[in-house]
Design a protein around this motif. Structure first.
Motif, PDB file in Angstrom:
ATOM      1  N   PHE A  64      44.042  42.988  45.093  1.00  0.00           N
ATOM      2  CA  PHE A  64      42.711  43.555  44.878  1.00  0.00           C
ATOM      3  C   PHE A  64      42.172  44.193  46.147  1.00  0.00           C
ATOM      4  O   PHE A  64      41.546  45.248  46.109  1.00  0.00           O
ATOM      5  CB  PHE A  64      41.734  42.500  44.367  1.00  0.00           C
ATOM      6  CG  PHE A  64      41.953  42.137  42.929  1.00  0.00           C
ATOM      7  CD1 PHE A  64      42.211  43.095  41.972  1.00  0.00           C
ATOM      8  CD2 PHE A  64      41.893  40.827  42.527  1.00  0.00           C
ATOM      9  CE1 PHE A  64      42.411  42.760  40.650  1.00  0.00           C
ATOM     10  CE2 PHE A  64      42.092  40.466  41.210  1.00  0.00           C
ATOM     11  CZ  PHE A  64      42.352  41.440  40.270  1.00  0.00           C
ATOM     12  N   SER A  65      42.403  43.544  47.260  1.00  0.00           N
ATOM     13  CA  SER A  65      41.921  44.084  48.520  1.00  0.00           C
ATOM     14  C   SER A  65      42.566  45.442  48.801  1.00  0.00           C
ATOM     15  O   SER A  65      41.884  46.403  49.187  1.00  0.00           O
ATOM     16  CB  SER A  65      42.227  43.108  49.653  1.00  0.00           C
ATOM     17  OG  SER A  65      41.890  43.660  50.891  1.00  0.00           O
ATOM     18  N   GLN A  68      41.123  47.994  46.354  1.00  0.00           N
ATOM     19  CA  GLN A  68      39.756  48.348  46.729  1.00  0.00           C
ATOM     20  C   GLN A  68      39.748  49.313  47.913  1.00  0.00           C
ATOM     21  O   GLN A  68      38.993  50.285  47.924  1.00  0.00           O
ATOM     22  CB  GLN A  68      38.940  47.098  47.060  1.00  0.00           C
ATOM     23  CG  GLN A  68      38.483  46.354  45.834  1.00  0.00           C
ATOM     24  CD  GLN A  68      37.695  45.112  46.204  1.00  0.00           C
ATOM     25  OE1 GLN A  68      38.131  44.301  47.015  1.00  0.00           O
ATOM     26  NE2 GLN A  68      36.523  44.966  45.624  1.00  0.00           N
ATOM     27  N   ALA A 130      35.293  44.672  40.676  1.00  0.00           N
ATOM     28  CA  ALA A 130      35.746  45.604  41.716  1.00  0.00           C
ATOM     29  C   ALA A 130      35.758  47.033  41.186  1.00  0.00           C
ATOM     30  O   ALA A 130      35.374  47.975  41.898  1.00  0.00           O
ATOM     31  CB  ALA A 130      37.134  45.199  42.210  1.00  0.00           C
ATOM     32  N   THR A 131      36.183  47.199  39.948  1.00  0.00           N
ATOM     33  CA  THR A 131      36.215  48.534  39.348  1.00  0.00           C
ATOM     34  C   THR A 131      34.805  49.076  39.167  1.00  0.00           C
ATOM     35  O   THR A 131      34.539  50.247  39.449  1.00  0.00           O
ATOM     36  CB  THR A 131      36.959  48.500  37.997  1.00  0.00           C
ATOM     37  OG1 THR A 131      38.273  47.969  38.209  1.00  0.00           O
ATOM     38  CG2 THR A 131      37.069  49.881  37.389  1.00  0.00           C
ATOM     39  N   GLN A 133      32.201  48.319  40.948  1.00  0.00           N
ATOM     40  CA  GLN A 133      31.677  48.665  42.274  1.00  0.00           C
ATOM     41  C   GLN A 133      32.222  50.009  42.740  1.00  0.00           C
ATOM     42  O   GLN A 133      31.476  50.850  43.267  1.00  0.00           O
ATOM     43  CB  GLN A 133      32.019  47.569  43.290  1.00  0.00           C
ATOM     44  CG  GLN A 133      31.254  46.293  43.076  1.00  0.00           C
ATOM     45  CD  GLN A 133      31.778  45.154  43.941  1.00  0.00           C
ATOM     46  OE1 GLN A 133      32.712  45.324  44.725  1.00  0.00           O
ATOM     47  NE2 GLN A 133      31.187  43.979  43.791  1.00  0.00           N
TER      48      GLN A 133
END
Length: 193
Positions: A64-65, A68, A130-131, A133
């Motif tokens: 994820f990091s 992102q 996350a998406t 954001q």
């Protein structure tokens, strides 16, 4: 032999786990195989990660990091529809250029869904947040929360579908064509919301 700090060793194990899962699948991602891929003693792996679930969750956090960070550089388009389509295009392009990460993410998610549904829900929620954001950064204040959620969910679902189809047909050019079709579908949704 030089000592390696716990945080550096942790990242080595995460990277080794991604490679092992991409090559062998989750079922054959044994701690012995992961430790060997990290060129580290098995005891070090168990010292840094007390359980396999802890290790797998760290892999998700790393994935994820990285995603992102890749999505932070998506240029805003002239319209929200163009911005959403470009996000999907960039996401698939990035994952296609990191096939081990894409394969490991899919493998690990399905394994988690079968073996730890609660963790799978947590991971999916984290991906959606996350998406959203990233989408909010790309389109600005033009979307209310409901619209943002709808578009983000479709983007994730389209990306997941494309990434499942890609290993089945194994054709990068076909993936690009399918991505453009998915981008068009996403643009049409955004324009008609």
């Amino acid at each position: 032999m030089a000592r390696v700090g716990a945080e550096l060793r942790r990242q080595d194990f995460v990277e080794a786990t991604i490679k092992v899962i991409a090559e062998h699948g989750v079922a054959d991602a044994t701690t012995r195989r992961i430790a060997a891929a990290a060129d580290s003693p098995l005891a070090s792996l168990h010292y840094v990660f007390h359980t396999k679930d802890d290790l797998f969750y760290a892999v998700y956090e790393s994935l994820f990091s990285q995603l992102q960070q890749a999505m932070e550089h998506v240029p805003a388009g002239p319209t929200p529809a163009e911005s959403a389509a470009e996000m999907l295009r960039q996401l698939i392009t990035w994952l296609a250029s990191h096939p081990d990460l894409a394969r490991a993410q899919s493998e690990l998610f399905f394994w988690t869904l079968r073996n730890n549904p609660e963790l799978a829900r947590k991971i999916y929620t984290m991906a959606m947040e996350a998406t959203e954001q990233a989408m909010e950064r790309a389109v600005g204040p033009q979307f209310d929360k409901t619209r943002l959620n709808t578009v983000s969910r479709l983007l994730v679902q389209l990306a997941d579908g494309l990434l499942l189809a890609w290993p089945a047909h194994g054709d990068l050019e076909q993936l690009k064509v399918e991505t453009e079709t998915a981008c068009l579908a996403l643009k049409l949704l955004v324009e008609n919301l």
